[in-house]
Write a protein that holds these residues in place. Structure first.
Motif, PDB file in Angstrom:
ATOM      1  N   VAL A 198      -2.574   0.566  -7.299  1.00  0.00           N
ATOM      2  CA  VAL A 198      -4.005   0.671  -6.973  1.00  0.00           C
ATOM      3  C   VAL A 198      -4.197   0.886  -5.471  1.00  0.00           C
ATOM      4  CG1 VAL A 198      -6.184  -0.596  -6.935  1.00  0.00           C
ATOM      5  CG2 VAL A 198      -4.755  -0.646  -8.980  1.00  0.00           C
ATOM      6  N   THR A 199      -3.484   0.118  -4.650  1.00  0.00           N
ATOM      7  CA  THR A 199      -3.601   0.267  -3.206  1.00  0.00           C
ATOM      8  C   THR A 199      -3.117   1.649  -2.774  1.00  0.00           C
ATOM      9  OG1 THR A 199      -3.264  -2.106  -2.911  1.00  0.00           O
ATOM     10  CG2 THR A 199      -2.940  -0.728  -0.984  1.00  0.00           C
ATOM     11  N   GLY A 200      -2.064   2.135  -3.412  1.00  0.00           N
ATOM     12  CA  GLY A 200      -1.572   3.472  -3.099  1.00  0.00           C
ATOM     13  C   GLY A 200      -2.604   4.546  -3.399  1.00  0.00           C
ATOM     14  N   PHE A 201      -3.222   4.460  -4.582  1.00  0.00           N
ATOM     15  CA  PHE A 201      -4.252   5.437  -4.921  1.00  0.00           C
ATOM     16  C   PHE A 201      -5.458   5.317  -3.987  1.00  0.00           C
ATOM     17  CE2 PHE A 201      -2.230   5.632  -9.234  1.00  0.00           C
ATOM     18  CZ  PHE A 201      -1.875   6.973  -9.154  1.00  0.00           C
ATOM     19  N   MET A 202      -5.829   4.098  -3.629  1.00  0.00           N
ATOM     20  CA  MET A 202      -6.952   3.922  -2.700  1.00  0.00           C
ATOM     21  C   MET A 202      -6.609   4.480  -1.312  1.00  0.00           C
ATOM     22  SD  MET A 202      -9.401   2.817  -4.448  1.00  0.00           S
ATOM     23  CE  MET A 202     -10.573   2.373  -3.201  1.00  0.00           C
ATOM     24  N   ASP A 203      -5.354   4.283  -0.885  1.00  0.00           N
ATOM     25  CA  ASP A 203      -4.933   4.858   0.391  1.00  0.00           C
ATOM     26  C   ASP A 203      -4.950   6.390   0.338  1.00  0.00           C
ATOM     27  OD1 ASP A 203      -4.655   2.525   1.776  1.00  0.00           O
ATOM     28  OD2 ASP A 203      -2.471   2.506   1.795  1.00  0.00           O
ATOM     29  N   ILE A 204      -4.576   6.957  -0.810  1.00  0.00           N
ATOM     30  CA  ILE A 204      -4.628   8.414  -0.957  1.00  0.00           C
ATOM     31  C   ILE A 204      -6.066   8.899  -0.799  1.00  0.00           C
ATOM     32  CG2 ILE A 204      -4.390  10.303  -2.624  1.00  0.00           C
ATOM     33  CD1 ILE A 204      -1.869   8.830  -3.673  1.00  0.00           C
ATOM     34  N   LEU A 241       1.321   7.219   3.258  1.00  0.00           N
ATOM     35  CA  LEU A 241       1.612   5.843   2.851  1.00  0.00           C
ATOM     36  C   LEU A 241       1.160   5.605   1.412  1.00  0.00           C
ATOM     37  CD1 LEU A 241       2.644   3.029   3.750  1.00  0.00           C
ATOM     38  CD2 LEU A 241       0.298   2.522   4.416  1.00  0.00           C
ATOM     39  N   GLY A 242       0.039   6.171   1.020  1.00  0.00           N
ATOM     40  CA  GLY A 242      -0.452   6.002  -0.341  1.00  0.00           C
ATOM     41  C   GLY A 242       0.467   6.611  -1.378  1.00  0.00           C
ATOM     42  N   VAL A 243       0.974   7.807  -1.105  1.00  0.00           N
ATOM     43  CA  VAL A 243       1.897   8.451  -2.048  1.00  0.00           C
ATOM     44  C   VAL A 243       3.171   7.627  -2.190  1.00  0.00           C
ATOM     45  CG1 VAL A 243       3.368  10.488  -2.375  1.00  0.00           C
ATOM     46  CG2 VAL A 243       0.971  10.766  -1.697  1.00  0.00           C
TER      47      VAL A 243
END
Length: 143
Positions: free
Chosen positions: A32-38, A73-75
């Motif tokens: 979830v954090t990765g997708f939000m960072d993307i 970073l998100g990916v």
């Protein structure tokens, strides 16, 4: 062994159960954090006026640069979160390292999105704790 004796049981630990459940939750949180960072990165790259500065801080970065940092970073967080969910040892080690890196980047991003940065920092601290305390990855603790 007689009929009245129970078979030996593996000692259970409530902390171990919390940590094992925490690891699963940490993997989901990393996704979830990765997708939000993307999404945060795409917003920063697309337009520089999406984020506004709150106060005057010593460190100043270009928002397009922040967009690329968050996107990359998100990916990587999504890939490592998937590795944690699959139970890979590399996912656990990389998850601790990336959650630490995310903690640092979110601290530096405080002037632009203070509430989201604090929330993401709290998630990163939980992910580090969950991945560091779960001993399900140990050689004698396979479930």
């Amino acid at each position: 062994m007689s009929q009245n004796t129970a078979p030996p049981r593996k000692p259970s630990s409530s902390t171990g159960a919390w940590a094992a459940g925490g690891t699963l939750f940490a993997g989901v949180l990393m996704l979830v954090t990765g997708f939000m960072d993307i999404f945060q990165g795409i917003a920063g790259i697309a337009e520089d006026d999406v984020y506004t500065r709150v106060g005057d801080y010593v460190f100043k970065f270009n928002l397009t640069t922040w967009g690329w940092i968050h996107l990359i970073l998100g990916v990587i967080l999504v890939i490592v979160g998937y590795g944690v969910l699959k139970g890979a040892e590399w996912g656990r080690v990389a998850g601790i390292a990336l959650a630490s890196l995310n903690l640092l980047f979110q601290f530096l991003f405080l002037p632009y999105q203070p509430w989201w940065a604090l929330f993401s920092m709290a998630i990163s601290v939980f992910v580090i704790w969950a991945l560091a305390t779960d001993d399900a990855y140990g050689p004698n603790e396979r479930y």
